[in-house]
Design a protein around this motif. Structure first.
Motif, PDB file in Angstrom:
ATOM      1  N   GLY A   1       0.813  -1.218   0.000  1.00 55.24           N
ATOM      2  CA  GLY A   1       0.000   0.000   0.000  1.00 55.24           C
ATOM      3  C   GLY A   1       0.843   1.263   0.000  1.00 55.24           C
ATOM      4  O   GLY A   1       0.472   2.271  -0.616  1.00 55.24           O
ATOM      5  N   SER A   2       1.991   1.217   0.688  1.00 57.33           N
ATOM      6  CA  SER A   2       2.859   2.404   0.756  1.00 57.33           C
ATOM      7  C   SER A   2       3.418   2.762  -0.611  1.00 57.33           C
ATOM      8  O   SER A   2       3.867   3.892  -0.828  1.00 57.33           O
ATOM      9  CB  SER A   2       4.011   2.162   1.742  1.00 57.33           C
ATOM     10  N   LYS A   3       3.390   1.817  -1.533  1.00 60.55           N
ATOM     11  CA  LYS A   3       3.872   2.049  -2.891  1.00 60.55           C
ATOM     12  C   LYS A   3       2.738   2.404  -3.858  1.00 60.55           C
ATOM     13  O   LYS A   3       2.945   2.498  -5.068  1.00 60.55           O
ATOM     14  CB  LYS A   3       4.625   0.801  -3.389  1.00 60.55           C
ATOM     15  N   ASN A   4       1.525   2.586  -3.303  1.00 59.29           N
ATOM     16  CA  ASN A   4       0.329   2.848  -4.118  1.00 59.29           C
ATOM     17  C   ASN A   4       0.064   1.709  -5.102  1.00 59.29           C
ATOM     18  O   ASN A   4      -0.520   1.921  -6.174  1.00 59.29           O
ATOM     19  CB  ASN A   4       0.432   4.176  -4.872  1.00 59.29           C
ATOM     20  N   LEU A   5       0.501   0.522  -4.721  1.00 59.12           N
ATOM     21  CA  LEU A   5       0.324  -0.656  -5.568  1.00 59.12           C
ATOM     22  C   LEU A   5      -0.860  -1.466  -5.047  1.00 59.12           C
ATOM     23  O   LEU A   5      -0.768  -2.119  -4.014  1.00 59.12           O
ATOM     24  CB  LEU A   5       1.603  -1.502  -5.565  1.00 59.12           C
ATOM     25  N   LYS A   6      -1.966  -1.393  -5.748  1.00 61.32           N
ATOM     26  CA  LYS A   6      -3.188  -2.068  -5.306  1.00 61.32           C
ATOM     27  C   LYS A   6      -3.137  -3.566  -5.579  1.00 61.32           C
ATOM     28  O   LYS A   6      -3.652  -4.361  -4.793  1.00 61.32           O
ATOM     29  CB  LYS A   6      -4.409  -1.456  -6.005  1.00 61.32           C
ATOM     30  N   ALA A   7      -2.545  -3.952  -6.701  1.00 61.06           N
ATOM     31  CA  ALA A   7      -2.584  -5.364  -7.077  1.00 61.06           C
ATOM     32  C   ALA A   7      -1.453  -5.697  -8.047  1.00 61.06           C
ATOM     33  O   ALA A   7      -0.888  -4.819  -8.708  1.00 61.06           O
ATOM     34  CB  ALA A   7      -3.934  -5.718  -7.709  1.00 61.06           C
ATOM     35  N   ILE A   8      -1.152  -6.985  -8.112  1.00 58.73           N
ATOM     36  CA  ILE A   8      -0.257  -7.536  -9.129  1.00 58.73           C
ATOM     37  C   ILE A   8      -1.061  -8.590  -9.873  1.00 58.73           C
ATOM     38  O   ILE A   8      -1.573  -9.540  -9.266  1.00 58.73           O
ATOM     39  CB  ILE A   8       0.997  -8.174  -8.510  1.00 58.73           C
ATOM     40  N   ALA A   9      -1.205  -8.409 -11.177  1.00 60.78           N
ATOM     41  CA  ALA A   9      -1.922  -9.369 -12.016  1.00 60.78           C
ATOM     42  C   ALA A   9      -0.916 -10.032 -12.952  1.00 60.78           C
ATOM     43  O   ALA A   9      -0.061  -9.361 -13.523  1.00 60.78           O
ATOM     44  CB  ALA A   9      -3.011  -8.670 -12.817  1.00 60.78           C
ATOM     45  N   VAL A  10      -1.036 -11.342 -13.093  1.00 60.78           N
ATOM     46  CA  VAL A  10      -0.044 -12.083 -13.871  1.00 60.78           C
ATOM     47  C   VAL A  10      -0.729 -13.029 -14.853  1.00 60.78           C
ATOM     48  O   VAL A  10      -1.686 -13.733 -14.498  1.00 60.78           O
ATOM     49  CB  VAL A  10       0.889 -12.901 -12.953  1.00 60.78           C
ATOM     50  N   ARG A  11      -0.205 -13.033 -16.083  1.00 58.39           N
ATOM     51  CA  ARG A  11      -0.633 -14.016 -17.067  1.00 58.39           C
ATOM     52  C   ARG A  11       0.620 -14.532 -17.777  1.00 58.39           C
ATOM     53  O   ARG A  11       1.459 -13.758 -18.226  1.00 58.39           O
ATOM     54  CB  ARG A  11      -1.585 -13.382 -18.085  1.00 58.39           C
ATOM     55  N   GLY A  12       0.766 -15.854 -17.834  1.00 63.51           N
ATOM     56  CA  GLY A  12       1.944 -16.436 -18.466  1.00 63.51           C
ATOM     57  C   GLY A  12       1.586 -17.553 -19.421  1.00 63.51           C
ATOM     58  O   GLY A  12       0.629 -18.295 -19.190  1.00 63.51           O
ATOM     59  N   THR A  13       2.376 -17.679 -20.459  1.00 62.99           N
ATOM     60  CA  THR A  13       2.084 -18.694 -21.484  1.00 62.99           C
ATOM     61  C   THR A  13       3.282 -19.588 -21.777  1.00 62.99           C
ATOM     62  O   THR A  13       3.238 -20.409 -22.688  1.00 62.99           O
ATOM     63  CB  THR A  13       1.655 -18.014 -22.796  1.00 62.99           C
ATOM     64  N   ASN A  14       4.356 -19.441 -20.991  1.00 61.34           N
ATOM     65  CA  ASN A  14       5.570 -20.210 -21.268  1.00 61.34           C
ATOM     66  C   ASN A  14       5.522 -21.587 -20.616  1.00 61.34           C
ATOM     67  O   ASN A  14       4.926 -21.768 -19.548  1.00 61.34           O
ATOM     68  CB  ASN A  14       6.800 -19.456 -20.753  1.00 61.34           C
ATOM     69  N   ASP A  15       6.183 -22.528 -21.226  1.00 57.98           N
ATOM     70  CA  ASP A  15       6.360 -23.847 -20.636  1.00 57.98           C
ATOM     71  C   ASP A  15       7.535 -23.817 -19.659  1.00 57.98           C
ATOM     72  O   ASP A  15       8.426 -22.973 -19.758  1.00 57.98           O
ATOM     73  CB  ASP A  15       6.647 -24.890 -21.717  1.00 57.98           C
ATOM     74  N   VAL A  16       7.538 -24.760 -18.729  1.00 54.89           N
ATOM     75  CA  VAL A  16       8.662 -24.936 -17.810  1.00 54.89           C
ATOM     76  C   VAL A  16       9.300 -26.282 -18.126  1.00 54.89           C
ATOM     77  O   VAL A  16       8.656 -27.330 -17.996  1.00 54.89           O
ATOM     78  CB  VAL A  16       8.202 -24.888 -16.338  1.00 54.89           C
ATOM     79  N   ALA A  17      10.531 -26.259 -18.554  1.00 54.04           N
ATOM     80  CA  ALA A  17      11.222 -27.489 -18.954  1.00 54.04           C
ATOM     81  C   ALA A  17      11.815 -28.203 -17.741  1.00 54.04           C
ATOM     82  O   ALA A  17      12.332 -27.563 -16.820  1.00 54.04           O
ATOM     83  CB  ALA A  17      12.325 -27.168 -19.955  1.00 54.04           C
ATOM     84  N   ILE A  18      11.742 -29.537 -17.747  1.00 50.72           N
ATOM     85  CA  ILE A  18      12.246 -30.382 -16.671  1.00 50.72           C
ATOM     86  C   ILE A  18      13.497 -31.113 -17.154  1.00 50.72           C
ATOM     87  O   ILE A  18      13.555 -31.587 -18.282  1.00 50.72           O
ATOM     88  CB  ILE A  18      11.168 -31.398 -16.247  1.00 50.72           C
ATOM     89  N   SER A  19      14.484 -31.224 -16.274  1.00 51.16           N
ATOM     90  CA  SER A  19      15.748 -31.841 -16.677  1.00 51.16           C
ATOM     91  C   SER A  19      15.621 -33.337 -16.945  1.00 51.16           C
ATOM     92  O   SER A  19      16.116 -33.836 -17.958  1.00 51.16           O
ATOM     93  CB  SER A  19      16.808 -31.602 -15.592  1.00 51.16           C
ATOM     94  N   LYS A  20      14.951 -34.054 -16.036  1.00 52.94           N
ATOM     95  CA  LYS A  20      14.856 -35.509 -16.155  1.00 52.94           C
ATOM     96  C   LYS A  20      13.385 -35.911 -16.084  1.00 52.94           C
ATOM     97  O   LYS A  20      12.895 -36.318 -15.015  1.00 52.94           O
ATOM     98  CB  LYS A  20      15.656 -36.183 -15.043  1.00 52.94           C
TER      99      LYS A  20
END
Length: 618
Positions: free
Chosen positions: A195-214
């Motif tokens: 609130g002290s930063k006047n930041l009401k919310a963080i909205a996130v949308r992602g479309t990337n895959d997460v790769a796994i090593s094994k």
């Protein structure tokens, strides 16, 4: 580097400028992710003595290497790190749901926010697109309303949102950050930092895959842990929920009742998990990738609060039930819903209200001083009226919106012994007078009064030690459990799933390696847990916290349990606390003032922070 997104986003809210840095392999292995990475970024990017509400105070959001994967409970968590306005030390809060999943899919392991927007804004992270949008119309609205409004504006139901309520806007030091409408990053007042930063919310949308090593090894682990989470280790969470703790602990006389005036609630059966599940639970929800599902959603079916819905767990059940002497579930559920509405930490609010009631019972506060509210223990309507006052900072509510430590200082010295907190953070639902391993763990907890920084309370509750005795050896128990919890919160698997890890670091290393391919050993992972603990201690040391802050509330040390039962007469004396602290510091390799030594920082690879401990070694 697989498993990780490989990027850290830096954003100045004052100018709107942003840039990304690569997360290198050394940093990833050294701090793992989540809690560890967030703590490292905060210490690296913040200045000694910064005001928690200064634009220069960073707010760090981070996720773990398992985020957005299929690993049970590990695909969904996130953590916020900053300087706590409540304690002046480490502000940290972990949460789960779906928000962390989306941040990882957007391509970030962490976000570091500095500055202050000129007017209310919300941050939209849409893969590589970083946008600050006007939130003037959202100011004054609840987190649930904000989430719906942002989804409507963007036109995507699957955007994930973390936001603050009115309490955060008004810089209440017990304000939280809420995602998925009911899930709170609740402790240490980080909603006020936002609130002290006047930041009401963080909205996130992602479309990337997460790769796994094994992949083959990873999917076999996913299957194995899915089966474990269907078994007895997670049965409580799948069925009755954490509210099942109430009757068990009440029978052991270790439920703080009426602000630590008792340790047993004689009306507990009226609010038991059996009653809750039979008459109130409408659905049980799982986080993303979770095989347990533990979010028990209660709905009031009749009466004045008909239709009110809130998540109920042991923490808020205790806070508004035994702690306030209230045995009316309709009122407890309504209290939880009001905390969600205002964006308040339910445990801290319950602590504040029980403190107010205690002050009234002892004549320190009166009905007239409380704007006409008759705040005695058991008065459910008074409890609800006070939540509204605190949430809006209306009248008398402004005195209590910063927690019990600040309120006691305003009211006067007679009130201070009734303020149940550690380092400025209100206590949780475990009577520390008769749970002495837990008492030590809460005294040394880097974020203040909290059982969730080590889980050492289970050692007492399960009879693995004599819970009424302070003795050498408890320090090592707490240290070992803190190291485990630090890794759990850095991988960001749910603490409710801890029982499904049969070999702790060995299995956690196996999961980490299958995900990232970085080849860490169980011993190296345990050392990382110790390193993360030292980071937190360094932050607190830099900000002026010392051994004197590793203490316990006045009642825990001066008011023995008076209930007739197994814990009668239990208390933690100063001599016992000193014994426990000395034992813990020795187990950690810290000096007698609780400061990491030069040798310890060298062992942990933290020599860049040696300046923090200069002239502090005993």
């Amino acid at each position: 580097m697989l498993g990780y997104a490989g990027r850290i986003l830096y954003l100045d809210l004052t100018t709107g400028k942003n840039y990304t840095e690569k997360l290198n392999e050394e940093t990833a292995k050294k701090y793992v992710g989540g809690l560890g990475l967030g703590m490292y970024l905060y210490l690296s990017k913040s200045k000694k003595g910064v005001d928690p509400f200064s634009p220069e105070n960073p707010l760090v959001l981070s996720v773990g290497p398992l985020a957005a994967t299929m690993f049970p409970t590990g695909g969904n968590g996130h953590t916020f790190i900053s300087k706590s306005p409540a304690t002046g030390g480490v502000g940290e809060s972990v949460n789960h749901g779906t928000f962390g999943t989306e941040l990882k899919r957007a391509g970030y392991d962490a976000v570091v926010l500095t500055g202050k927007a000129e007017k209310p804004i919300y941050l939209l992270i849409d893969d590589d697109s970083i946008e600050l949008r006007d939130a003037s119309k959202l100011w004054g609205r609840s987190p649930a309303e904000v989430e719906d409004a942002i989804k409507d504006e963007i036109g995507d139901f699957y955007v994930r949102v973390a936001s603050i309520g009115v309490a955060g806007e008004k810089l209440s030091k017990i304000a939280c950050i809420i995602n998925d409408k009911t899930r709170a990053a609740g402790r240490t007042g980080l909603g006020a930092v936002m609130g002290s930063k006047n930041l009401k919310a963080i909205a996130v949308r992602g479309t990337n895959d997460v790769a796994i090593s094994k992949p083959d090894e990873f999917f076999n682990l996913v299957k194995e842990f899915h089966e474990r989470m269907k078994g007895p280790a997670a049965q409580k969470y799948r069925t009755m929920g954490s509210t099942e703790n109430l009757m068990h602990q009440n029978n052991m006389f270790c439920v703080p009742t009426r602000n630590y005036n008792n340790s047993h609630f004689e009306l507990a059966e009226n609010i038991s998990s059996l009653i809750i599940n039979q008459h109130f639970i409408a659905k049980i929800i799982a986080c993303n990738s979770c095989a347990m599902r533990c979010e028990h959603v209660a709905v009031i079916k009749d009466g004045a609060y008909r239709g009110v819905m809130a998540r109920i767990e042991y923490d808020n059940l205790w806070a508004f039930g035994p702690n306030c002497g209230v045995d009316k579930l309709n009122s407890i559920i309504k209290a939880a819903e009001r905390c969600n509405y205002f964006g308040l930490d339910a445990q801290s609010v319950g602590g504040v209200i029980s403190f107010i009631m205690d002050c009234c019972e002892k004549g320190i506060l009166t009905k007239e001083k409380l704007d006409g509210i008759d705040a005695h223990f058991g008065n459910a309507s008074a409890m609800l009226a006070l939540i509204d006052k605190i949430g809006k900072q209306d009248g008398i509510g402004a005195i209590f919106a910063d927690g019990v430590k600040a309120a006691a200082a305003k009211i006067g010295s007679d009130a201070e012994p009734l303020a149940q907190h550690i380092k400025g953070l209100e206590v949780t639902g475990y009577d520390l007078r008769c749970l002495k391993t837990a008492a030590l763990s809460c005294a040394v907890s880097f974020r203040g009064a909290d059982h969730n920084r080590s889980g050492a309370v289970t050692v007492d509750l399960r009879g693995k030690v004599d819970r009424l005795k302070a003795e050498a050896g408890r320090g090592k128990i707490v240290k070992d459990l803190e190291n485990q919890f630090n890794i759990i919160d850095s991988l960001l698997v749910c603490k409710n799933a801890k029982g499904t890890f049969y070999k702790d670091f060995e299995e956690m290393a196996k999961i980490y390696n299958a995900t990232t391919g970085l080849g860490i050993t169980p011993q190296e992972l345990e050392l990382a847990g110790e390193r993360i603990q030292a980071l937190a201690k360094l932050i607190n040391t830099r900000e002026g916290l010392t051994r004197k802050d590793d203490t316990l509330p006045w009642k825990v040390m001066n008011q023995p349990i008076n209930d007739d039962g197994s814990a009668k007469g239990a208390v933690v004396t100063q001599n016992e606390l000193d014994l426990l602290l000395d034992d813990y510091y020795q187990a950690r390799g810290y000096d007698k003032q609780g400061t990491p030594t030069v040798a310890k920082l060298q062992e942990l690879g933290l020599t860049e922070y040696l300046s923090i401990i200069e002239h502090k070694e005993a």
